[in-house]
Design a protein around this motif. Structure first.
Motif, PDB file in Angstrom:
ATOM      1  N   ASN A 129      -5.854   2.415  -2.877  1.00  0.00           N
ATOM      2  CA  ASN A 129      -5.630   3.793  -3.310  1.00  0.00           C
ATOM      3  C   ASN A 129      -5.988   4.003  -4.774  1.00  0.00           C
ATOM      4  O   ASN A 129      -6.547   5.047  -5.145  1.00  0.00           O
ATOM      5  CB  ASN A 129      -4.173   4.191  -3.058  1.00  0.00           C
ATOM      6  N   ARG A 130      -5.682   3.018  -5.614  1.00  0.00           N
ATOM      7  CA  ARG A 130      -6.002   3.178  -7.046  1.00  0.00           C
ATOM      8  C   ARG A 130      -7.507   3.217  -7.269  1.00  0.00           C
ATOM      9  O   ARG A 130      -8.007   3.981  -8.091  1.00  0.00           O
ATOM     10  CB  ARG A 130      -5.373   2.045  -7.862  1.00  0.00           C
ATOM     11  N   ILE A 188       0.876  -1.168   0.000  1.00  0.00           N
ATOM     12  CA  ILE A 188       0.000   0.000   0.000  1.00  0.00           C
ATOM     13  C   ILE A 188       0.913   1.218   0.000  1.00  0.00           C
ATOM     14  O   ILE A 188       1.747   1.383   0.902  1.00  0.00           O
ATOM     15  CB  ILE A 188      -0.936   0.018   1.221  1.00  0.00           C
ATOM     16  N   ASP A 232      -1.552  -1.894  -4.382  1.00  0.00           N
ATOM     17  CA  ASP A 232      -2.075  -0.582  -3.980  1.00  0.00           C
ATOM     18  C   ASP A 232      -3.509  -0.368  -4.475  1.00  0.00           C
ATOM     19  O   ASP A 232      -3.930   0.755  -4.768  1.00  0.00           O
ATOM     20  CB  ASP A 232      -1.164   0.542  -4.487  1.00  0.00           C
ATOM     21  N   ALA A 260      -9.680   4.378  -5.261  1.00  0.00           N
ATOM     22  CA  ALA A 260     -10.183   5.669  -4.781  1.00  0.00           C
ATOM     23  C   ALA A 260     -10.024   6.769  -5.823  1.00  0.00           C
ATOM     24  O   ALA A 260     -10.739   7.776  -5.783  1.00  0.00           O
ATOM     25  CB  ALA A 260      -9.455   6.061  -3.500  1.00  0.00           C
ATOM     26  N   THR A 261      -9.106   6.582  -6.780  1.00  0.00           N
ATOM     27  CA  THR A 261      -8.920   7.565  -7.852  1.00  0.00           C
ATOM     28  C   THR A 261      -9.856   7.324  -9.029  1.00  0.00           C
ATOM     29  O   THR A 261      -9.849   8.087  -9.992  1.00  0.00           O
ATOM     30  CB  THR A 261      -7.476   7.548  -8.367  1.00  0.00           C
ATOM     31  N   HIS A 301      -0.530   4.241   3.572  1.00  0.00           N
ATOM     32  CA  HIS A 301      -1.625   5.166   3.910  1.00  0.00           C
ATOM     33  C   HIS A 301      -2.747   5.038   2.887  1.00  0.00           C
ATOM     34  O   HIS A 301      -2.507   4.862   1.697  1.00  0.00           O
ATOM     35  CB  HIS A 301      -1.101   6.603   3.910  1.00  0.00           C
ATOM     36  N   PHE A 302      -3.995   5.106   3.369  1.00  0.00           N
ATOM     37  CA  PHE A 302      -5.139   5.213   2.475  1.00  0.00           C
ATOM     38  C   PHE A 302      -6.293   5.866   3.221  1.00  0.00           C
ATOM     39  O   PHE A 302      -6.283   5.990   4.460  1.00  0.00           O
ATOM     40  CB  PHE A 302      -5.559   3.839   1.920  1.00  0.00           C
TER      41      PHE A 302
END
Length: 273
Positions: A241-242, A41, A238, A244-245, A45-46
């Motif tokens: 996080n990906r 990650i 990850d 979330a984009t 952080h996320f």
């Protein structure tokens, strides 16, 4: 895993290293589970449902948290017999603020080993979720890997994905590539759930079959080593996080309270003759 045919017995996974057993180091084992996420990650952080989560790095010389909890956590033997073993562990909320229970069920047949991984959300809130296996395979001269893949994520110097591209000519895994000179540490996409490892010198093939959600694969072939890894995983590196984009095809999963997530990976041995 040992295989006996007309040939002398061979190892189908790299034997656990004695020093790793003494240190309880999963990096020296034959295989370890990836739960509740696979690989790294970014930045440890996320943000999920508006909640920021910061996790401590958990491996030497790696900046980002990697592989979750299951690879370094003692598991309890729930049941066992001559062919089957069920292992379990429960995680209480801490810096990973989502309580869950994970299980591994091993089932041995005459020509195969099946491992079923499951993850259950024990909390009152949704949780991000991922699963995978990290087996280590011998890599004698001539070892060939064939896998139905359609793309690869190229990463930065920390192995965090940056760009997804079609398979390069030199990485034509659907038609099989020899691993003698390969050096890889990448997340591949579009896995069909079928792969084959051929050891021509031993006349042996190991077929890897996986059910959904295992539709990504990490291939790790370190330089100057006698092993490699083909890791069936449920999501890209990850993914939390990906996703979330707005990135599509990450394999990211969200578990509602009480929901169970899982699948089965089967290793089946056969002769090349």
């Amino acid at each position: 895993m040992l295989y006996r045919d007309e040939q002398p017995p061979i190892h189908l996974m790299r034997p656990a290293q004695p020093q790793g057993i003494d240190r309880s180091d999963p990096n020296d084992m034959s295989c370890h589970p990836l739960v509740p996420f696979s690989n790294r990650i970014a930045g440890s952080h996320f943000v999920f449902h508006g909640r920021a989560v910061d996790l401590p790095p958990n491996a030497p010389f790696i900046q980002d948290v990697i592989h979750g909890h299951g690879w370094k956590t003692p598991w309890n033997v729930v049941e066992q017999d001559d062919q089957t073993a069920l292992l379990s562990f429960s995680h209480e909320a801490d810096c990973w603020p989502y309580p869950y229970r994970a299980t591994q069920r091993f089932h041995l047949d005459e020509d195969s080993l099946s491992i079923t991984l499951e993850l259950a959300n024990l909390g009152d809130l949704p949780m991000p979720a991922g699963l995978g296996l990290h087996p280590y395979f011998p890599k004698p001269l001539g070892t060939t890997l064939t896998a139905e893949l359609d793309g690869v994520w190229l990463g930065d110097d920390r192995h965090i994905p940056v760009e997804r591209v079609p398979l390069p000519i030199g990485w034509d895994f659907p038609h099989g590539i020899a691993l003698d000179e390969a050096v890889l540490d990448n997340n591949f996409t579009g896995w069909s759930g079928l792969a084959a490892i051929d050891w021509p010198s031993a006349g042996t093939r190991l077929t890897v079959e996986a059910t959904p959600p295992f539709r990504h694969a990490v291939i790790y072939v370190p330089a100057h080593q006698d092993y490699f890894c083909f890791e069936p995983v449920s999501h890209m590196t990850d993914a939390v996080n990906r996703a979330a984009t707005g990135e599509s095809g990450t394999g990211f999963a969200e578990l509602a309270p009480g929901q169970v997530f899982g699948g089965t990976i089967r290793f089946k041995v056969s002769s090349l003759r």
